[in-house]
Design a protein around this motif. Structure first.
Motif, PDB file in Angstrom:
ATOM      1  N   SER A  32     -38.330 -31.727  71.828  1.00  0.00           N
ATOM      2  CA  SER A  32     -39.017 -33.095  72.301  1.00  0.00           C
ATOM      3  C   SER A  32     -38.999 -33.376  73.591  1.00  0.00           C
ATOM      4  O   SER A  32     -40.292 -33.755  74.116  1.00  0.00           O
ATOM      5  N   VAL A  33     -38.112 -33.207  74.553  1.00  0.00           N
ATOM      6  CA  VAL A  33     -38.168 -33.816  76.034  1.00  0.00           C
ATOM      7  C   VAL A  33     -38.389 -32.785  76.986  1.00  0.00           C
ATOM      8  O   VAL A  33     -38.051 -31.539  77.034  1.00  0.00           O
ATOM      9  N   MET A  34     -38.803 -33.262  78.048  1.00  0.00           N
ATOM     10  CA  MET A  34     -39.204 -32.445  79.128  1.00  0.00           C
ATOM     11  C   MET A  34     -38.205 -31.610  79.753  1.00  0.00           C
ATOM     12  O   MET A  34     -37.053 -32.360  80.097  1.00  0.00           O
ATOM     13  N   MET A  35     -38.603 -30.262  80.064  1.00  0.00           N
ATOM     14  CA  MET A  35     -37.352 -29.378  80.509  1.00  0.00           C
ATOM     15  C   MET A  35     -37.370 -29.400  81.688  1.00  0.00           C
ATOM     16  O   MET A  35     -36.313 -29.169  82.789  1.00  0.00           O
ATOM     17  N   ALA A  36     -38.498 -29.306  82.774  1.00  0.00           N
ATOM     18  CA  ALA A  36     -38.675 -29.268  84.071  1.00  0.00           C
ATOM     19  C   ALA A  36     -37.969 -30.685  84.719  1.00  0.00           C
ATOM     20  O   ALA A  36     -38.267 -31.577  84.135  1.00  0.00           O
ATOM     21  N   GLY A  37     -37.246 -30.283  85.782  1.00  0.00           N
ATOM     22  CA  GLY A  37     -36.774 -31.333  86.575  1.00  0.00           C
ATOM     23  C   GLY A  37     -37.837 -31.907  87.265  1.00  0.00           C
ATOM     24  O   GLY A  37     -39.129 -31.502  87.308  1.00  0.00           O
ATOM     25  N   LEU A  38     -37.560 -33.248  87.574  1.00  0.00           N
ATOM     26  CA  LEU A  38     -38.640 -34.320  88.273  1.00  0.00           C
ATOM     27  C   LEU A  38     -37.833 -35.355  89.094  1.00  0.00           C
ATOM     28  O   LEU A  38     -37.169 -36.187  88.311  1.00  0.00           O
ATOM     29  N   VAL A  39     -37.761 -35.140  90.300  1.00  0.00           N
ATOM     30  CA  VAL A  39     -37.298 -36.134  91.141  1.00  0.00           C
ATOM     31  C   VAL A  39     -37.899 -37.271  91.386  1.00  0.00           C
ATOM     32  O   VAL A  39     -39.287 -37.174  91.901  1.00  0.00           O
ATOM     33  N   GLY A  40     -37.596 -38.308  91.233  1.00  0.00           N
ATOM     34  CA  GLY A  40     -38.219 -39.524  91.540  1.00  0.00           C
ATOM     35  C   GLY A  40     -37.628 -40.432  92.854  1.00  0.00           C
ATOM     36  O   GLY A  40     -36.564 -39.722  93.246  1.00  0.00           O
ATOM     37  N   GLN A  41     -38.165 -41.436  93.260  1.00  0.00           N
ATOM     38  CA  GLN A  41     -37.463 -42.151  94.528  1.00  0.00           C
ATOM     39  C   GLN A  41     -37.029 -43.413  94.011  1.00  0.00           C
ATOM     40  O   GLN A  41     -38.040 -44.112  93.576  1.00  0.00           O
ATOM     41  N   GLY A  42     -35.836 -43.752  94.028  1.00  0.00           N
ATOM     42  CA  GLY A  42     -35.394 -44.881  93.657  1.00  0.00           C
ATOM     43  C   GLY A  42     -34.971 -45.670  94.865  1.00  0.00           C
ATOM     44  O   GLY A  42     -35.206 -45.208  95.848  1.00  0.00           O
ATOM     45  N   PRO A  43     -34.729 -47.196  94.986  1.00  0.00           N
ATOM     46  CA  PRO A  43     -34.176 -47.849  95.861  1.00  0.00           C
ATOM     47  C   PRO A  43     -33.090 -47.058  96.705  1.00  0.00           C
ATOM     48  O   PRO A  43     -33.025 -47.570  97.987  1.00  0.00           O
TER      49      PRO A  43
END
Ligand code: FE
Ligand code: CA
Length: 515
Positions: A364-375
């Motif tokens: 079901s859920v994405m396996m690759a990492g995905l880095v986002g930018q938080g505050p």
């Protein structure tokens, strides 16, 4: 051959959409308990095909509240499987019992059929003939078919869109439809907020409530057409029970006993409404949903359950449990299981077995990492594999260590297309490709925010969240081609669909070859 199959699928979709009344044929023997108009209101389905059979499914349910209810007793259902759509050459037939404790659902495991061909099936109960469905057997090893045609689907929130994608999928007539979770949604849009159409019952908490929720979805005729056109294999994600749930851990404030009672109800309703084998029927130990499908020596499809056995997400906010865009030392420091030990060992065993050109993992859920930018710095989505990085890296190291041939991961959940390269550790070679399919109808992710992060995520080779639709795959000995089929307007049940991109994966070259 492909043209012929498409023609047949069109005919079949026609039957699913408008041919039902003509098939009904009241039978006086059945009048004793049932004189209603139609009891196959949720359609028919086939699933989990093998080289000599498949499951055929239906559930008896009267059309309307003013129809006579079904008896609180088992109902006899005749079934037949034929080599032709006129049912002249019937290959198997029998009697099944639709039992009230399983919502009058029927799951027949048909065996002894010829490998590598299409069949037609139908049911008859209480003097009413069901619409017919179409299913197939796969090639038996050591032979391999020239190609395997798959459709990937996920996330079909009823209130946010119509199922033009399923109409298109039925017309494709693929060999197999792979559903990666969020078949239903348990939550309702608040009455004061706009919705295209409304769920037909309050958010379910009981077995009766979950059953009614499935019935609400399954009355959709375009969804029924996709079920009738091809066999399915399905696993669940979270919304078949509760948003972002994790294993047997109740969210803060909910007593464990009522959480588990409700989970058991949701799991039972899932089995009752899917073309699943008896081996997946819930019992005291839960539901065994992880399983293998083999398509000769061309491919194995390993379906993984990422919900039932997982540990709690990390960095939990007690006031808002579940997934978040966040980070904390706990996320990467602590071993947190996603699949559970039994399923991990089963997966490694299946990967070691070898003998297939492609090793396809459906989950079901994405396996690759995905880095986002938080505050306050970098953040990750903790409900996906990014919340379980050690378990993910271990799985990817297993793919490398077992030298699994051409691994490709299929994922859903996040209402966007992603094509990703998967590596066990930074700086090591790519071991697998991942195709995340967008939602059939559920609302998409914020597009601009993720696009802005793509320079920091070179593993993401393609991203698109603005369109609903599905992924049409062609798997051959040399390549896996994935066409991304987008619905022009999800608010229109008659919307056109178009291919917006082709992703290519080459045999012998791990990862995405072209996106
Ligand atoms: Fe979803
Ligand atoms: Ca989900």
């Amino acid at each position: 051959m492909a043209v012929d199959l498409r023609r047949r699928a069109l005919l079949l979709a026609g039957v699913g959409l408008c041919g039902r009344a003509a098939l009904a044929n009241p039978d006086s023997r059945a009048q004793a308990f049932y004189t209603g108009r139609d009891i196959f209101t949720l359609g028919v389905a086939a699933g989990d095909p093998s080289d000599d059979g498949f499951v055929i499914w239906t559930r008896l349910l009267p059309a309307a509240l003013d129809d006579p209810p079904l008896p609180d007793a088992s109902v006899e259902v005749e079934w037949e499987v034929a080599e032709d759509e006129k049912f002249v050459r019937v290959r198997r037939r029998g009697i099944a019992w639709a039992e009230p404790q399983w919502a009058h659902s029927v799951h027949v495991e048909v065996r002894g059929l010829t490998p590598d061909r299409w069949y037609w099936y139908r049911f008859r109960a209480a003097g009413v003939q069901s619409p017919m469905g179409r299913s197939r057997t796969f090639t038996a090893a050591p032979a391999a078919p020239d190609e395997l045609r798959l459709a990937l689907a996920s996330c079909q929130h009823f209130e946010y869109g119509y199922y033009a994608a399923y109409r298109e999928m039925a017309h494709d007539a693929p060999d197999l439809i792979v559903h990666l979770g969020d078949y239903i949604y348990e939550g309702n849009t608040p009455a004061d907020r706009p919705a295209l159409r409304r769920h037909c019952n309050p958010p379910p908490t009981t077995l009766a409530g979950y059953r009614e929720r499935y019935a609400c979805y399954k009355r959709d005729l375009q969804l029924q057409a996709a079920h009738a056109a091809a066999p399915w294999v399905a696993i669940w994600d979270d919304h078949e029970f509760m948003n972002d749930y994790a294993g047997d851990a109740p969210p803060p404030g909910m007593p464990g006993e009522s959480y588990l009672r409700r989970r058991a109800a949701a799991y039972q309703a899932y089995w009752e409404h899917m073309p699943l084998r008896l081996s997946s029927r819930p019992d005291q130990s839960g539901v065994r949903l992880h399983r293998e499908l083999r398509v000769g020596t061309l491919a194995r499809l390993l379906m993984l359950d990422t919900r039932q056995y997982r540990a709690l997400q990390p960095c939990i906010d007690p006031k808002k449990p579940g997934g978040r865009w966040t980070d904390c030392p706990e996320r990467a420091a602590v071993e947190r299981t996603m699949l559970g030990g039994d399923q991990e060992r089963w997966l490694e065993d299946r990967l070691r077995a070898g003998g297939c050109k492609w090793n396809l993992l459906g989950q079901s859920v994405m396996m690759a990492g995905l880095v986002g930018q938080g505050p306050a710095g970098p953040v990750r989505w903790t409900d996906g594999w990014d919340g379980y990085p050690q378990a993910r890296d271990q799985l990817l190291r297993t793919l490398a260590a077992t030298q699994a041939s051409n691994p490709v991961v299929f994922s859903g959940d996040i209402h966007a297309w992603f094509a990703n390269d998967l590596r066990a550790d930074p700086g090591t070679p790519v071991v697998a490709a991942e195709l995340v399919t967008t939602s059939i109808s559920s609302i998409g992710q914020a597009y601009d925010a993720i696009v802005a992060q793509l320079p920091h995520n070179p593993q993401v080779r393609y991203f698109e969240s603005r369109k609903r639709g599905y992924t049409r795959c062609r798997v051959s000995g040399s390549a896996l081609q994935a066409d991304l089929v987008a619905v022009d307007d999800v608010r229109d049940p008659d919307s056109a669909c178009r291919v917006i991109r082709r992703i290519e994966i080459e045999a012998g070259r791990p990862g995405i070859a072209a996106a």
